[in-house]
Design a protein around this motif. Structure first.
Motif, mmCIF file in Angstrom:
data_model
loop_
_atom_site.group_PDB
_atom_site.id
_atom_site.type_symbol
_atom_site.label_atom_id
_atom_site.label_comp_id
_atom_site.label_asym_id
_atom_site.label_seq_id
_atom_site.Cartn_x
_atom_site.Cartn_y
_atom_site.Cartn_z
ATOM 1 N N VAL A 103 -3.402 -11.354 -13.785
ATOM 2 C CA VAL A 103 -3.674 -9.882 -13.266
ATOM 3 C C VAL A 103 -3.842 -8.884 -14.277
ATOM 4 C CG1 VAL A 103 -2.946 -7.860 -12.062
ATOM 5 C CG2 VAL A 103 -2.508 -10.246 -11.068
ATOM 6 N N ASN A 104 -4.958 -8.177 -14.616
ATOM 7 C CA ASN A 104 -5.147 -7.376 -15.493
ATOM 8 C C ASN A 104 -5.084 -5.930 -15.466
ATOM 9 O OD1 ASN A 104 -6.067 -9.772 -17.052
ATOM 10 N ND2 ASN A 104 -8.266 -9.656 -16.330
ATOM 11 N N VAL A 105 -5.494 -5.427 -14.204
ATOM 12 C CA VAL A 105 -5.457 -4.127 -13.688
ATOM 13 C C VAL A 105 -5.172 -4.074 -12.111
ATOM 14 C CG1 VAL A 105 -7.004 -2.061 -13.574
ATOM 15 C CG2 VAL A 105 -7.183 -3.563 -15.173
ATOM 16 N N VAL A 106 -4.376 -3.229 -11.871
ATOM 17 C CA VAL A 106 -4.113 -3.087 -10.300
ATOM 18 C C VAL A 106 -4.456 -1.847 -9.879
ATOM 19 C CG1 VAL A 106 -2.245 -3.008 -8.585
ATOM 20 C CG2 VAL A 106 -2.199 -4.725 -10.421
ATOM 21 N N HIS A 107 -5.277 -1.578 -8.937
ATOM 22 C CA HIS A 107 -5.558 -0.388 -8.137
ATOM 23 C C HIS A 107 -5.207 -0.334 -7.014
ATOM 24 C CE1 HIS A 107 -8.919 0.234 -11.294
ATOM 25 N NE2 HIS A 107 -9.288 -1.220 -11.016
ATOM 26 N N ASN A 108 -4.014 0.559 -6.780
ATOM 27 C CA ASN A 108 -3.307 0.690 -5.587
ATOM 28 C C ASN A 108 -3.704 1.685 -4.468
ATOM 29 O OD1 ASN A 108 -1.084 1.081 -3.832
ATOM 30 N ND2 ASN A 108 0.679 1.051 -5.238
ATOM 31 N N GLN A 109 -4.221 1.015 -3.375
ATOM 32 C CA GLN A 109 -4.833 1.750 -2.360
ATOM 33 C C GLN A 109 -3.835 1.773 -1.145
ATOM 34 O OE1 GLN A 109 -7.639 3.725 -2.133
ATOM 35 N NE2 GLN A 109 -7.239 3.465 -4.308
ATOM 36 N N LEU A 110 -2.451 1.451 -1.326
ATOM 37 C CA LEU A 110 -1.597 1.233 -0.344
ATOM 38 C C LEU A 110 -1.707 2.704 0.319
ATOM 39 C CD1 LEU A 110 1.070 -1.143 -1.750
ATOM 40 C CD2 LEU A 110 -0.678 -1.861 -0.228
ATOM 41 N N ARG A 111 -1.455 2.845 1.585
ATOM 42 C CA ARG A 111 -1.163 4.039 2.307
ATOM 43 C C ARG A 111 0.435 4.031 2.555
ATOM 44 N NH1 ARG A 111 -5.387 4.715 0.107
ATOM 45 N NH2 ARG A 111 -7.277 4.565 1.008
ATOM 46 N N ILE A 112 1.019 5.429 2.299
ATOM 47 C CA ILE A 112 2.617 5.498 2.742
ATOM 48 C C ILE A 112 2.550 5.841 4.248
ATOM 49 C CG2 ILE A 112 4.485 6.534 2.001
ATOM 50 C CD1 ILE A 112 3.015 4.948 -0.210
ATOM 51 N N LYS A 113 2.857 4.803 4.870
ATOM 52 C CA LYS A 113 3.281 4.943 6.275
ATOM 53 C C LYS A 113 3.716 3.352 6.657
ATOM 54 C CE LYS A 113 -0.314 4.506 9.140
ATOM 55 N NZ LYS A 113 -1.866 4.844 9.642
ATOM 56 N N GLN A 114 4.233 3.264 7.806
ATOM 57 C CA GLN A 114 4.930 1.929 8.633
ATOM 58 C C GLN A 114 3.705 1.218 8.605
ATOM 59 O OE1 GLN A 114 7.922 0.944 9.114
ATOM 60 N NE2 GLN A 114 8.347 3.092 7.898
ATOM 61 N N PRO A 115 4.052 -0.265 8.372
ATOM 62 C CA PRO A 115 2.680 -1.177 8.741
ATOM 63 C C PRO A 115 2.112 -1.034 9.906
ATOM 64 C CG PRO A 115 4.546 -2.060 7.640
ATOM 65 C CD PRO A 115 5.218 -0.917 7.952
ATOM 66 N N ILE A 116 1.019 -1.312 10.070
ATOM 67 C CA ILE A 116 0.372 -1.199 11.403
ATOM 68 C C ILE A 116 0.502 -2.119 12.169
ATOM 69 C CG2 ILE A 116 -1.745 -0.021 10.316
ATOM 70 C CD1 ILE A 116 -3.415 -2.677 10.120
ATOM 71 N N SER A 117 0.528 -1.940 13.530
ATOM 72 C CA SER A 117 0.680 -2.702 14.746
ATOM 73 C C SER A 117 -0.369 -4.121 14.627
ATOM 74 C CB SER A 117 0.887 -2.051 15.954
ATOM 75 O OG SER A 117 -0.357 -1.595 16.351
ATOM 76 N N LEU A 118 0.265 -4.850 15.504
ATOM 77 C CA LEU A 118 -0.500 -6.156 15.700
ATOM 78 C C LEU A 118 -2.128 -5.607 16.484
ATOM 79 C CD1 LEU A 118 -1.169 -8.972 15.279
ATOM 80 C CD2 LEU A 118 0.267 -9.549 17.490
ATOM 81 N N THR A 119 -2.034 -4.724 17.430
ATOM 82 C CA THR A 119 -3.146 -4.231 17.999
ATOM 83 C C THR A 119 -3.989 -3.543 17.052
ATOM 84 O OG1 THR A 119 -1.650 -3.620 19.964
ATOM 85 C CG2 THR A 119 -3.807 -2.412 19.739
ATOM 86 N N ARG A 120 -3.421 -2.944 16.130
ATOM 87 C CA ARG A 120 -4.208 -2.039 15.423
ATOM 88 C C ARG A 120 -5.163 -3.154 14.141
ATOM 89 N NH1 ARG A 120 -7.705 2.286 14.340
ATOM 90 N NH2 ARG A 120 -9.029 0.650 13.320
ATOM 91 N N GLN A 121 -4.261 -4.167 13.768
ATOM 92 C CA GLN A 121 -4.547 -5.326 12.921
ATOM 93 C C GLN A 121 -5.916 -5.832 13.799
ATOM 94 O OE1 GLN A 121 -1.763 -8.073 11.541
ATOM 95 N NE2 GLN A 121 -0.334 -6.511 11.630
ATOM 96 N N SER A 122 -5.818 -5.972 15.289
ATOM 97 C CA SER A 122 -6.827 -6.551 15.992
ATOM 98 C C SER A 122 -7.999 -5.736 16.097
ATOM 99 C CB SER A 122 -6.411 -6.841 17.480
ATOM 100 O OG SER A 122 -5.528 -7.748 17.368
ATOM 101 N N GLU A 123 -8.028 -4.422 16.236
ATOM 102 C CA GLU A 123 -9.037 -3.372 15.968
ATOM 103 C C GLU A 123 -9.704 -3.340 14.882
ATOM 104 O OE1 GLU A 123 -6.957 0.127 17.094
ATOM 105 O OE2 GLU A 123 -6.651 -0.350 19.204
ATOM 106 N N ASP A 124 -8.823 -3.673 13.683
ATOM 107 C CA ASP A 124 -9.399 -3.742 12.397
ATOM 108 C C ASP A 124 -10.330 -4.920 12.352
ATOM 109 O OD1 ASP A 124 -8.532 -1.156 11.461
ATOM 110 O OD2 ASP A 124 -6.620 -2.294 10.689
ATOM 111 N N SER A 125 -9.767 -6.052 12.650
ATOM 112 C CA SER A 125 -10.765 -7.390 12.848
ATOM 113 C C SER A 125 -12.082 -7.208 13.565
ATOM 114 C CB SER A 125 -9.939 -8.407 13.575
ATOM 115 O OG SER A 125 -8.910 -8.770 12.480
ATOM 116 N N TRP A 126 -11.840 -6.271 14.689
ATOM 117 C CA TRP A 126 -13.167 -6.395 15.354
ATOM 118 C C TRP A 126 -14.142 -5.368 14.490
ATOM 119 C CZ3 TRP A 126 -16.335 -8.158 18.520
ATOM 120 C CH2 TRP A 126 -17.059 -7.403 19.224
ATOM 121 N N ILE A 127 -13.686 -4.336 13.992
ATOM 122 C CA ILE A 127 -14.615 -3.452 13.159
ATOM 123 C C ILE A 127 -15.056 -4.250 11.950
ATOM 124 C CG2 ILE A 127 -14.337 -1.537 11.175
ATOM 125 C CD1 ILE A 127 -12.361 -0.185 13.086
ATOM 126 N N THR A 128 -14.439 -5.208 11.280
ATOM 127 C CA THR A 128 -14.872 -6.221 10.234
ATOM 128 C C THR A 128 -16.051 -6.821 10.915
ATOM 129 O OG1 THR A 128 -12.795 -5.954 8.955
ATOM 130 C CG2 THR A 128 -14.290 -7.856 8.664
#
Length: 191
Positions: A103-128
């Protein structure tokens, strides 16, 4: 010999799991533009290893259950995507990522919030899936290698592409239902 086959299988699995749509030669009846991933095999191997190592960090304390992180690496440059329940955890994850070999450089794009639910992960997979399908359906982009990662409705686009291709892919992603924001993280080939 067995070790070679395991490594070859792991390499093939990593390539299939990377979410990339194939190599590309773009251009219909006009000029042909060829843009390829100019990393060496060892650089690709190292980047894949970085992604696996960073994914493993999320399963360790203090991150387990408090952070959900996906990483993309290109020549040791890492983009962290996902959620961390506190800024301190986000900072700690970023710091631990910098200690991963390669690892040379890290770009932190983490959002400060609780980890998303399995439902939201499924919705994200569908978007992808919808975005990848649209990219493949586009005659100018169908053979272009673009990695798509969706986290909580935010779409990250990666690949080595021309600026014109980046704009077209971004427009397709922006016009996909469920997308909140598109982040272009493309690499552009040197002229």
């Amino acid at each position: 010999m067995k070790r070679f086959f395991r490594l070859a299988l792991l390499s093939c699995s990593a390539a299939l799991l990377s979410g990339c749509a194939g190599l590309f030669v773009a251009g219909a009846a006009t000029t042909v533009t060829i843009v390829t991933d100019d990393r060496s095999t060892s650089e690709i191997w190292s980047d894949n290893n970085i992604e696996f190592e960073v994914a493993g960090l999320g399963n360790k304390q203090p991150f387990r259950g408090q952070a959900r992180v996906v990483a993309n690496a290109y020549r040791g440059e890492v983009v962290l995507m996902g959620q961390a329940s506190t800024q301190e955890l986000s900072n700690e994850f970023e710091q631990q990522t910098t200690t991963v070999k390669g690892v040379n450089v890290v770009h932190n794009q983490l959002r400060i919030k609780q980890p998303i639910s399995l439902t939201r992960q499924s919705e994200d997979s569908w978007i992808t899936t919808k975005i990848k399908s649209s990219l493949i359906a586009n005659s100018e982009l169908k053979d272009i290698k673009i990695k798509v990662i969706t986290e909580d409705g935010e779409v990250f686009l990666f690949g080595v592409v021309t600026p014109e291709v980046a704009d077209k892919a971004t427009e397709i992603a922006r016009n996909t239902s469920g997308v909140k924001q598109v982040i272009k993280a493309f690499q552009y080939p040197s002229e």
